[in-house]
Design a protein around this motif. Structure first.
Motif, PDB file in Angstrom:
ATOM      1  N   TRP A  88       5.637   0.858  -1.993  1.00 41.38           N
ATOM      2  CA  TRP A  88       4.607  -0.019  -1.718  1.00 41.38           C
ATOM      3  C   TRP A  88       4.006  -0.886  -2.687  1.00 41.38           C
ATOM      4  N   GLY A 255     -12.045  -0.858  13.496  1.00 41.91           N
ATOM      5  CA  GLY A 255     -10.953  -1.486  12.649  1.00 41.91           C
ATOM      6  C   GLY A 255     -10.545  -0.980  11.489  1.00 41.91           C
ATOM      7  N   THR A 256     -10.796   0.036  11.084  1.00 43.18           N
ATOM      8  CA  THR A 256     -10.460   0.373   9.587  1.00 43.18           C
ATOM      9  C   THR A 256      -9.293   1.700   9.821  1.00 43.18           C
ATOM     10  N   TYR A 257      -8.859   1.991  10.935  1.00 42.81           N
ATOM     11  CA  TYR A 257      -7.707   3.037  10.989  1.00 42.81           C
ATOM     12  C   TYR A 257      -6.418   2.507  10.240  1.00 42.81           C
ATOM     13  N   LEU A 258      -5.597   3.587  10.095  1.00 44.84           N
ATOM     14  CA  LEU A 258      -4.485   3.144   9.500  1.00 44.84           C
ATOM     15  C   LEU A 258      -3.704   2.005  10.265  1.00 44.84           C
ATOM     16  N   PRO A 259      -2.728   1.113   9.702  1.00 47.70           N
ATOM     17  CA  PRO A 259      -2.044   0.216  10.576  1.00 47.70           C
ATOM     18  C   PRO A 259      -0.870   0.944  11.400  1.00 47.70           C
ATOM     19  N   ASP A 260      -0.225   0.102  12.385  1.00 47.98           N
ATOM     20  CA  ASP A 260       0.384   0.708  13.521  1.00 47.98           C
ATOM     21  C   ASP A 260       1.886   1.212  12.795  1.00 47.98           C
ATOM     22  N   ASP A 261       2.356   0.095  11.856  1.00 46.91           N
ATOM     23  CA  ASP A 261       3.629   0.486  11.265  1.00 46.91           C
ATOM     24  C   ASP A 261       3.602   1.507  10.415  1.00 46.91           C
ATOM     25  N   SER A 264       3.679   0.938   6.520  1.00 43.44           N
ATOM     26  CA  SER A 264       2.199   0.220   6.177  1.00 43.44           C
ATOM     27  C   SER A 264       1.174   1.233   6.248  1.00 43.44           C
ATOM     28  N   ALA A 265       1.197   2.237   7.179  1.00 45.74           N
ATOM     29  CA  ALA A 265       0.360   3.227   7.389  1.00 45.74           C
ATOM     30  C   ALA A 265       0.433   4.214   6.053  1.00 45.74           C
ATOM     31  N   GLU A 268      -1.080   2.359   3.024  1.00 45.98           N
ATOM     32  CA  GLU A 268      -2.573   2.534   2.931  1.00 45.98           C
ATOM     33  C   GLU A 268      -3.076   3.818   2.944  1.00 45.98           C
TER      34      GLU A 268
END
Length: 622
Positions: A88, A255-261, A264-265, A268
């Motif tokens: 990343w 809206g602060t949870y980890l991304p779906d991918d 990317s998750a 983060e």
């Protein structure tokens, strides 16, 4: 050897066992040692390497000599290869959590800073090898392996099917079934690790607590299963038919949870783990409250070693009280009134102000009692309440006079939640409330002398001091770092940590382990709540003097006012505990009419809720 490491095969080579003591005495308090083993994990092929830039990077092992695995020596005359780019690469490099945590996705495993470590971890045996090879050390909490994404769970056989949300009227029933299925699946699949010498600490769930002893050294690792964190119910997570804050993972509703991918998750999550390690000096716990506790324990160990600072080692259970109040010792205030004609003059806005990080501010400035309290009665109790700096920390049985018998503002709630308007009541209060009641009316009190309160009994602590000062300082500075960088995720996490920890002080079931019982401090929590309540009342009195405005509602630490355009009642200071604007909305004609025509507090609350409906679903100023 050139000092550079070449890519090596990881799964399938003979195991090399190395044993090394922990990094520091602080780590030793979490696990007596970090046991290091050197199994070999299969490095991903170039085609399997995942990078945000779609450029395959060579996979290398950590370069610490303590964690050496068999390698092929490089030609001394050959040019050393460049340090590989983190997967990343779009994030600032930060290795604060490296060596303490590993992130696993379906594609492979990574360090929090983004170094690609292995290919797919697709069996329990490989998970065992990864953990032992990685030689993770604790950081205020046991080392962590994070399983991110459903694909990673499926590769390990960790699949559950509790049903659909549509099949349940009560989400708690779905959560309970899912948690039970997860425990059963884990117990059935973890046999290879248990056979290899690992032991389970408690029943496995969204966190699998593992320990392994080799000789005199014991290592502890927590495997956190990200897709199933929702199966754990706790007030920290604020379930109530919705998923609330889930610790360092954030909140889906906010809206602060980890991304779906998955990648990317993982990226983060790595950032958040590194941030926590850097600014708190500990890994995040399984809940925000546990993170707050880990920080308290880290400070406790430092003070024990240095011999400097307050060290509290025993719980502070509520002593036996004669006639204890129902509910909380010091309840938060909840009050609404119907506005009158004067309140509505030149009114066009509805504004809610809130104390900035109220509980954190109070925790850092209050002196808390500890040790075995002394029980005093009669004249001895009354005499003990008089001190140069106010009453010493303790509980006091007093008589609150009827509210109507006092010259108090009509447009504020009664000074103490236990107070009644038309009759006296005997109750227990903390020292904070005792001092607050004795303050002048202009400062929010009732102007009482201690003799006026008829003190008949007390529990007074032999020692007191600012036991949470350093804890609050670290959290305060971490919060500032989050605010300065506009990092909503970590700001919310810090808020959840201090509010969650203080909230759980009251519950002994949270701290049943012998080494955790000192976190049970219900009187500290009561004092913090009382301090925030009195501070808010004092501010409300000041606002009334300066502007002529009185609140129409207060809930915990927030106060709601009807104001004119451009009217500002917030504190100019950015310090914690000061009043800042939480919500500010223009009143439409419809809402203003509803406020004017309200006949009771229920209708006022409906109008306020409607006015703030479009505002963000905040939980106070964190």
């Amino acid at each position: 050897m050139s000092g550079a490491w070449e890519q090596i095969p990881l799964f399938g080579l003979p195991e090399t066992t190395l044993t090394t003591p922990p990094e520091s005495a602080d780590d030793a308090a979490v696990a007596d040692t970090a046991e290091m083993a050197g199994p070999e994990l299969v490095a991903p092929a170039e085609s399997e390497s995942h990078s945000l830039s779609d450029v395959a990077d060579d996979t290398v092992m950590p370069q610490s000599p303590e964690t050496q695995s068999p390698v092929v020596a490089a030609d001394d005359s050959a040019e050393a290869p460049a340090t590989p780019t983190p997967v990343w690469e779009t994030l600032p490099a930060s290795d604060d959590a490296d060596g303490h945590a590993v992130i696993v996705t379906a594609a492979g495993s990574y360090s929090p800073s983004g170094r690609e470590l292995t290919g797919p971890v697709d069996s329990i045996e490989k998970l065992d090898q990864l953990i032992r090879w990685a030689a993770l050390t604790p950081l205020g909490a046991p080392a962590q392996v994070w399983i991110v994404g459903q694909g990673a769970c499926e590769a390990l056989g960790w699949v559950i099917d509790p049903g659909s949300e549509d099949d349940f009227d009560d989400m708690e029933a779905l959560r309970t079934r899912a948690a039970q299925e997860l425990t059963a699946v884990l117990q059935a699949t973890l046999t290879p690790m248990l056979s290899a010498g690992w032991e389970l600490r408690g029943d496995p769930g969204h966190v699998v607590h593992l320990s392994r002893t080799v000789g005199k050294f014991t290592s502890m690792v927590d495997v956190v299963i990200e897709p199933y964190v929702w199966t754990y119910w706790n007030k920290d997570f604020g379930w109530n038919n919705r998923v609330g804050e889930m610790g360092i993972l954030g909140s889906p509703t906010a809206g602060t949870y980890l991304p779906d991918d998955d990648l990317s998750a993982a990226r983060e999550l790595g950032r958040r783990l590194a941030w926590c390690a850097k600014h708190l000096g500990v890994l995040p716990g399984p809940t925000p409250a546990r993170t707050g506790a880990a920080l308290v324990d880290k400070i406790k160990r430092e003070r024990t070693r240095s011999g400097k600072g307050i060290v509290v080692t025993t719980p502070g259970s509520v002593p036996p009280l004669d006639g204890p109040p129902r509910g909380d010792l010091e309840p938060a205030v909840g009050w609404t009134r119907v506005p009158d004609e004067q309140d509505l003059v030149r009114t066009c806005r509805l504004v809610s102000i809130d104390q900035r990080a109220a509980y954190l501010a109070s925790a850092g400035m209050l002196e808390f009692g500890y040790g075995q309290p002394a029980h005093l009665t009669g004249g001895a109790a009354a005499a003990a309440a008089v001190g140069d700096k106010g009453a010493p920390f303790g509980l006091w049985r007093i008589t609150l006079p009827p509210g109507k018998s006092l010259s108090l503002p009509e447009k504020l709630p009664l000074p103490h939640p236990h107070m009644l308007p038309d009759q006296p009541i005997q109750t227990w209060v903390t020292s904070v409330s005792l001092d607050g009641l004795c303050a002048p009316v202009a400062d929010g009190g009732i102007g009482a002398d201690r003799g006026d309160l008829d003190i008949t009994e007390a529990w007074v602590y032999p020692q007191q001091g600012r036991a949470l000062d350093k804890w609050a300082k670290i959290l305060r500075e971490a919060r500032k770092a989050a605010v300065d960088t506009d990092d909503v995720v970590t700001k919310r996490f810090i808020g959840s940590c201090y509010k969650g920890y203080i909230g759980r002080m009251v519950n002994p079931d949270m701290w049943t382990a012998t080494r955790m019982q000192h976190h049970h401090q219900p009187l500290w929590r009561a004092a913090i709540i009382a301090h925030c309540r009195w501070r808010g009342r004092r501010v409300a009195m000041r606002i009334a003097r300066e502007s002529g405005r009185w609140p129409i509602r207060t809930v915990t630490d927030s106060w709601v006012y009807l104001l004119a355009g451009g009217e500002d009642i917030a504190d100019p200071s950015a310090a914690l505990g000061k009043m800042s604007v939480e919500k500010d909305t223009i009143l439409t004609d419809t809402l203003l009419s509803a406020m004017v025509s309200a006949q009771d507090v229920h209708e006022v609350n409906l109008a306020i809720n409607a006015a703030f409906a479009d505002e963000n679903d905040g939980e106070g100023v964190l």
